[in-house]
Design a protein around this motif. Sequence first.
Motif: not given
Lengths: 344, 344, 344, 344
Positions: A229, B92-95, B97-98, C131
């Motif tokens: 992330q 991108e694993t919620g990059a 939103e992070a 995510v």
Amino acid sequence: MIYSFNNDYSEGAHPRILQALMEANLQQNIGYSMDTHSDHAKELIKQEIQRDDVDIHMIVGGTQTNTLGIKAALRPHQAVICAETGHINVHETGAIEAVGHKVLGQPTTDGKLTTAHIQAALDWHTDEHMVQPKMVYISNSTEVGTQYTKAELEAISAFCRQHNLYLFLDGARLGSALTSRTNDLTLADIARLTDLFYIGGTKNGALFGEALIISHPAIKEDFRFLIKQHGAMLAKGFLLGIQFEELFQNNLFFDMAEHANEMADQLRKGLTDCGYEFHWDSRTNQLFPVLPNAVMEELEKDFLFSRQLTIDENHTCIRLVTSWATRQDGVDAFLAALKKLSAN
Amino acid sequence: MIYSFNNDYSEGAHPRILQALMEANLQQNIGYSMDTHSDHAKELIKQEIQRDDVDIHMIVGGTQTNTLGIKAALRPHQAVICAETGHINVHETGAIEAVGHKVLGQPTTDGKLTTAHIQAALDWHTDEHMVQPKMVYISNSTEVGTQYTKAELEAISAFCRQHNLYLFLDGARLGSALTSRTNDLTLADIARLTDLFYIGGTKNGALFGEALIISHPAIKEDFRFLIKQHGAMLAKGFLLGIQFEELFQNNLFFDMAEHANEMADQLRKGLTDCGYEFHWDSRTNQLFPVLPNAVMEELEKDFLFSRQLTIDENHTCIRLVTSWATRQDGVDAFLAALKKLSAN
Amino acid sequence: MIYSFNNDYSEGAHPRILQALMEANLQQNIGYSMDTHSDHAKELIKQEIQRDDVDIHMIVGGTQTNTLGIKAALRPHQAVICAETGHINVHETGAIEAVGHKVLGQPTTDGKLTTAHIQAALDWHTDEHMVQPKMVYISNSTEVGTQYTKAELEAISAFCRQHNLYLFLDGARLGSALTSRTNDLTLADIARLTDLFYIGGTKNGALFGEALIISHPAIKEDFRFLIKQHGAMLAKGFLLGIQFEELFQNNLFFDMAEHANEMADQLRKGLTDCGYEFHWDSRTNQLFPVLPNAVMEELEKDFLFSRQLTIDENHTCIRLVTSWATRQDGVDAFLAALKKLSAN
Amino acid sequence: MIYSFNNDYSEGAHPRILQALMEANLQQNIGYSMDTHSDHAKELIKQEIQRDDVDIHMIVGGTQTNTLGIKAALRPHQAVICAETGHINVHETGAIEAVGHKVLGQPTTDGKLTTAHIQAALDWHTDEHMVQPKMVYISNSTEVGTQYTKAELEAISAFCRQHNLYLFLDGARLGSALTSRTNDLTLADIARLTDLFYIGGTKNGALFGEALIISHPAIKEDFRFLIKQHGAMLAKGFLLGIQFEELFQNNLFFDMAEHANEMADQLRKGLTDCGYEFHWDSRTNQLFPVLPNAVMEELEKDFLFSRQLTIDENHTCIRLVTSWATRQDGVDAFLAALKKLSAN
């Protein structure tokens, strides 16, 4: 020709590291640190720290590693206690705040945190109108070159466990600390006394890379999600694996740090012989001598180093940094110049 | 021996890149990308794009670059429009939103965004109870191997300027797109038509590195603060500079991408000759053929590739990726095996 | 005179609520919801839900409550699954993304999530490049006026527990749902089947206020720190306590919701009698009839309501909302006007 | 009976405020502060500050207002300078860090920031490895009851404009500051000298509510999006409008603050007459006398107030707060008790 004592990341990597990268260059490796080099490097590190129940993640840089370690451990209302001079407090452009956490910098004289500093921060933060201190961050060696003794680290560790605080040790310059003549800590001690810590490669002869060792189960969980992330999951993660394999085979990591310390020792002795004093008393690869401005300005014509702080109108504390790559002739030239200037 | 078409980041770097790193290894460079190699690399890129009024930052990885480009451009309530398959939306694993921003993924058939998709997102978001779309993110080539034509990119660019939207082009695989036989875009076109974009090194023969080119003044401002804050400022930034120097001297960047495309062309032709179809019609270095499961499973014994999606109970779309490092004998072996399996 | 069916928060509060505020006005209460009114209100709610092992927090508004409940439960890489029409996905200006979490909106036909929707989201998110879904968010009644049956909520709850997902129920309009003629759920059921949920006061006769009930221990921890950090800790927290005391003494909460439903039933019957259909089939205080544009435009001269969506060039789905405050003469006037227009 | 000097938010609202809410209770108002009461309240405030070119937003609480004002103004790498005692630095559970910004608390003796403090923070933050100070936050009256003079505020304002820093004034207790006998500032001065500031209602006789006045165009933009995203947009926003209408009609806001100051003046005089000193010299509605512990403990039997800090083992600095609601008989009883205890 100018010679630089500006930092410990001016050159590329130790030739053996480059050689290892060359040899593995055309292998097809699995991406994202799932490769066999990374596995092997982790095994080597586990042997060094004499622990098998840890998670290890190799990450490109120190600010990333600090941010990830803190973000993984803290809930939104929790804060991290550190020395006011701590890297996370001053030199990471608010990286920790950017992921939501207050950094509680405590004034110290030597860059080292004590249980008294931690207790003071706890005393101040008492209810839900204030952040909740939940982690202690220390660096070894510190930002001003000082080191923790085993007794000091044990005291901090015991205090943290008693008060339910995580203990995070930033080891960007851990190699120099562990090979300092005044050190009595081992990697195994550090693994035992902290909840997470890292072994710095960038400042000790790798192209880049920090190996984060997590022993606390709560911080281990889903850590790779956080790495990804944050954009810190290197596609060619095997580049980190190959480097750390080389660092922890045949003692390269420690040999390089010892070289840096030896070069620093020579500088320290030379400066002392010329009658200069040090603003912080360091036995690692960063030195903070106080020079007359006239001397400093002459030295700046042939050497690179940074001005750390103004002592008075005629004196400045400078920072000299040595590394695995520091050359003997560079040190000799510096000391010769210094001697000549100081004799005047 | 297993041969891998799993991705374009399985090997290290083109030997010329490693050679350049070796040659500069013991130079003392200034840290944090303030060195002369980085300056030179930027000059070379400016020549390629025929623009001097841009800011260029070389960054280790793609997710970092996407996050930074978006974070620098948007205020907290603003959102980015992209294809539902967009890298930032899925992988991108919620990059994004992070760092606080909603990603408005729009369904597409071919991974390419059109002005109609963008208009649809604007139509939906009309007041302060909803996020405010402020940026359009596209990839070239896209995540499914497709490409934008010059006419398509011009249409999107004009629409964005008319509607006060930033246009960000993710060029993680820009080399392959620009050297594809069906391409009619140049780096100069892309610089002219976007507000920021990047040239991917990681997936085209560098050890790592993406060169972000920012032309919009509002996004340029203080960008280095954001890089540092996100932990994306490489201490030994000269490693990026040296690599991009080499990539843009003597055409290496384009030569490597052409090789990847040539290898993909051979695979595409072989697959077509055997009668297979493609789920997405790609002319770049990613291919998405649909194979009978029995054939796929046999191939998996000798080759690495990923299963992309299930078509029906007997068929799967797989992904084959070629790169600068793909070997002719690897391609030949794959096609020979395919032919044999398909003849049965 | 214009009469409004625009929403259920056009008027102040039920006179008994105002009366209670008046009576307590000059008492000196402890701040920040530590007062005796708040304690008493919590006791009354615990009696309603027949549970003593919950934490209750009264918070000013719904977006705050959603944000806090989600932020307290999720780690940085985790996401929340909801209906595409979910309030958090569309109408909170990216509040959830602003605290770092991706919202995984699933398309539904009636605003209600099923285990199939949840399973689909899980199937899609399989590794650390994406995510991690960790919470399911539903609303009852939903944003389109529909309701969950006991069997449906039990199925979702069982699925969530099996898959280690938190279940959060947004009860901004829970009063109307629970007093609907088609409802078979009780507050006790909802407390038993969810990990956290809230009882909406703002849209059911309070000046403002939502009572969040947390039953999952992991979400309870340090929740007041999060409330304060988000600016959601009302200095005069006793204002919330006084209102919820009144709401849950003598059945006022349910009586008001029943009135809203009765008014909606009359409108629904009148619309049906005139031959109109509903885009979503609702038995709560929101109605979504489809009207010919000519009829709609005539009605807009005397009544306030919102246009929900365009059905075709001649028809629009509008939204009519009733509340505790909706007057019989308002409903009568609307139906009379409708009848007259429809007779033409 | 216990009488409380614990804070200025122990009671509900001035009866005229409640009366106004009652009278408007059954009106149908537009939601989200788009109503006519809110418009009228803004007009009244604009008249007070003699400015028409400002944006005004009424928000429920102070922490929200601080967070929103700062979030709207700063880019991710920017920081806010304040007194170490500043509310945002200590008493908001890291709300500012939670939205990503470092708070640079400067030690002061009296809770008031000077241009020297601001210059010191600027001197320290010099490059992209550190956060960029971009805003100055002050409170008037401060957290320790002190006030800025017109000359002081003019100096800070000029400094900020010269150094391109935003100036934000937290006016949670602005009423007491402006009606203090030692005040020489007007609302118009404050509007002229700051970029944004707010007028506190919560601590001066409203049920709740702070009126934020923004004069800097860059901070005005899209502010309602931020309010909504933060969960700070009250559905029944007209409740804020009605209250601020009443506060700024017929001088109620100032009359209430004068009453609070009058009560504080009586307490101050009584304490002084008994020979006690004050830890901070305040002329507003917060007093910080130093009492012998024995006296303090006796007083605690009949009066509520907070212990602020330990002076020595026998003395404690307490905090006494008066408000619009403080009763003359409460003050008389306190002073009588004090006199009796002090005579011993």
